[in-house]
Design a protein around this motif. Structure first.
Motif, short mmCIF file in Angstrom:
data_model
loop_
_atom_site.label_atom_id
_atom_site.label_comp_id
_atom_site.label_asym_id
_atom_site.label_seq_id
_atom_site.Cartn_x
_atom_site.Cartn_y
_atom_site.Cartn_z
N TYR A 128 0.85 -1.19 0.00
CA TYR A 128 0.00 0.00 0.00
C TYR A 128 0.88 1.24 0.00
CZ TYR A 128 0.97 0.34 5.03
OH TYR A 128 1.60 0.45 6.25
N ALA A 129 0.29 2.36 -0.42
CA ALA A 129 1.02 3.62 -0.52
C ALA A 129 0.56 4.59 0.56
CB ALA A 129 0.81 4.23 -1.90
N PHE A 130 1.52 5.39 1.03
CA PHE A 130 1.22 6.47 1.98
C PHE A 130 2.15 7.63 1.67
CE2 PHE A 130 2.12 8.69 6.01
CZ PHE A 130 0.84 9.18 6.28
N LEU A 131 1.57 8.77 1.27
CA LEU A 131 2.33 9.94 0.86
C LEU A 131 3.34 9.54 -0.23
CD1 LEU A 131 2.81 11.75 4.30
CD2 LEU A 131 1.17 12.26 2.49
N ASN A 132 4.65 9.71 0.04
CA ASN A 132 5.66 9.41 -0.99
C ASN A 132 6.28 8.03 -0.83
OD1 ASN A 132 5.39 12.00 -2.14
ND2 ASN A 132 6.77 12.87 -0.61
N TYR A 133 5.63 7.15 -0.09
CA TYR A 133 6.22 5.86 0.21
C TYR A 133 5.26 4.72 -0.16
CZ TYR A 133 9.39 8.70 3.03
OH TYR A 133 10.30 9.64 3.45
N VAL A 134 5.87 3.58 -0.52
CA VAL A 134 5.12 2.35 -0.78
C VAL A 134 5.61 1.31 0.23
CG1 VAL A 134 4.64 0.49 -2.39
CG2 VAL A 134 4.79 2.84 -3.23
N PHE A 135 4.70 0.73 0.97
CA PHE A 135 5.04 -0.28 1.97
C PHE A 135 4.84 -1.68 1.37
CE2 PHE A 135 4.06 3.49 4.36
CZ PHE A 135 4.92 3.46 5.45
N LEU A 148 2.24 -4.83 -9.92
CA LEU A 148 1.72 -4.44 -8.61
C LEU A 148 2.53 -3.30 -8.02
CD1 LEU A 148 -0.32 -4.88 -6.39
CD2 LEU A 148 1.13 -6.71 -5.46
N ILE A 149 3.86 -3.36 -8.21
CA ILE A 149 4.70 -2.26 -7.73
C ILE A 149 4.38 -0.99 -8.51
CG2 ILE A 149 7.08 -1.44 -7.51
CD1 ILE A 149 7.97 -4.26 -7.06
N LYS A 150 4.21 -1.11 -9.82
CA LYS A 150 3.85 0.05 -10.63
C LYS A 150 2.53 0.66 -10.16
CE LYS A 150 5.98 -1.55 -14.97
NZ LYS A 150 5.70 -1.94 -16.37
N PHE A 193 -8.73 2.58 -10.15
CA PHE A 193 -8.83 2.64 -11.61
C PHE A 193 -7.71 3.51 -12.20
CE2 PHE A 193 -13.62 1.91 -11.04
CZ PHE A 193 -13.48 0.55 -11.27
N LEU A 194 -7.44 4.64 -11.57
CA LEU A 194 -6.38 5.53 -12.04
C LEU A 194 -5.03 4.83 -11.97
CD1 LEU A 194 -7.50 8.88 -10.35
CD2 LEU A 194 -7.16 8.54 -12.81
N ALA A 195 -4.76 4.15 -10.87
CA ALA A 195 -3.48 3.47 -10.70
C ALA A 195 -3.33 2.32 -11.70
CB ALA A 195 -3.33 2.97 -9.27
N ASP A 196 -4.40 1.57 -11.91
CA ASP A 196 -4.36 0.47 -12.88
C ASP A 196 -4.07 1.01 -14.28
OD1 ASP A 196 -4.82 -1.53 -11.07
OD2 ASP A 196 -6.99 -1.59 -11.40
N ASN A 197 -4.74 2.10 -14.62
CA ASN A 197 -4.55 2.69 -15.94
C ASN A 197 -3.11 3.16 -16.13
OD1 ASN A 197 -5.82 3.70 -18.48
ND2 ASN A 197 -5.13 5.67 -17.68
N TYR A 198 -2.54 3.74 -15.08
CA TYR A 198 -1.16 4.20 -15.14
C TYR A 198 -0.20 3.02 -15.26
CZ TYR A 198 3.30 6.21 -13.65
OH TYR A 198 4.61 6.58 -13.58
N ALA A 199 -0.41 2.00 -14.44
CA ALA A 199 0.49 0.85 -14.42
C ALA A 199 0.51 0.13 -15.77
CB ALA A 199 0.07 -0.11 -13.32
N ALA A 203 3.46 3.56 -17.06
CA ALA A 203 4.62 3.34 -16.20
C ALA A 203 5.77 2.70 -16.97
CB ALA A 203 4.24 2.46 -15.02
N PRO A 204 7.00 3.12 -16.68
CA PRO A 204 8.15 2.48 -17.30
C PRO A 204 8.40 1.12 -16.67
CG PRO A 204 8.87 4.10 -15.70
CD PRO A 204 7.37 4.23 -15.81
N SER A 205 9.24 0.34 -17.30
CA SER A 205 9.56 -0.98 -16.76
C SER A 205 10.23 -0.82 -15.42
CB SER A 205 10.50 -1.72 -17.70
OG SER A 205 9.87 -1.94 -18.94
N THR A 206 9.80 -1.64 -14.42
CA THR A 206 10.31 -1.55 -13.06
C THR A 206 11.35 -2.64 -12.82
OG1 THR A 206 8.18 -0.74 -12.34
CG2 THR A 206 9.67 -1.51 -10.63
#
Length: 208
Positions: A128-135, A148-150, A193-199, A203-206
């Protein structure tokens, strides 16, 4: 206080009703986010505005308000104190939850992925994400799917936490309105939905 809550509840019900009827099923995710966020802010402001209208309407409104005040005057102090105490407890819990997340940021292992700050934690839970971090759980990180990371990075880059912090703060202050919980769920679903669309699309390759 009571009058403000009633006016806010009416305004947010109108906003949410319009969203459910005309926007929820549309794929205008960015517009939907702006609408929900803007609707929430407007609903908070509108009850503070004094509207002018026909003199007969104002007389009727004043008479109604006077009647309500006269009926609940003897309970007003108890209502205000009780509401204030509950709100204070919820505000403390809200603040404590944020403090716990900040402590987890400081105590976790930091890893940079595509410019995003990943916190590897010992907690067994979905990313999950919080502010500028992903846990992310440290034992699951190496095997986690790239998409999923994307997805979580998208939440960070699009600032979704700010939307949730706002609605959570409003829920804490106006906890008596159950519609706010449903409103928050709609905001979060649109974020997904927004995050899925971006990923999927942008999103570039991670790489770890």
């Amino acid at each position: 206080m009571i009058l403000y809550i009633l006016r806010f509840s009416l305004a947010i019900a109108i906003v949410f009703g319009f969203y459910k009827a005309f926007l929820e099923k549309e794929r205008t995710f960015i517009f939907n986010r702006v609408f929900l966020l803007g609707g929430l802010i407007i609903s908070l402001i509108v009850p503070l505005i004094s509207f002018s209208g026909p003199e007969e309407f104002k007389v009727m409104l004043n008479a109604t308000q006077h009647s309500i005040n006269s009926r609940i005057f003897h309970l007003e102090s108890i209502i205000n104190i009780s509401y204030g105490l509950i709100t204070s407890v919820l505000l403390i819990r809200f603040g404590w939850d944020i403090i716990k997340l900040i402590k987890r940021i400081r105590q976790g292992e930091l890893k940079i992925v595509d410019g995003a700050k990943i916190i590897l934690s010992d907690q067994t839970e979905p990313p999950y994400a919080f502010l500028n971090y992903v846990f992310i759980n440290k034992t699951q990180f190496d095997g986690i799917h790239t998409e999923l990371i994307k997805h979580e990075i998208a939440h960070v880059q699009q600032g979704h936490t700010l939307d949730i912090l706002l609605i959570e703060f409003v829920k804490t202050l106006i906890w008596i309105n159950p519609l706010l919980g449903i409103f928050k769920n709609s905001m979060q679903l649109n974020h997904e939905f927004l995050a899925d669309n971006y990923a999927i699309t942008y999103a570039p390759s991670t790489s770890a």
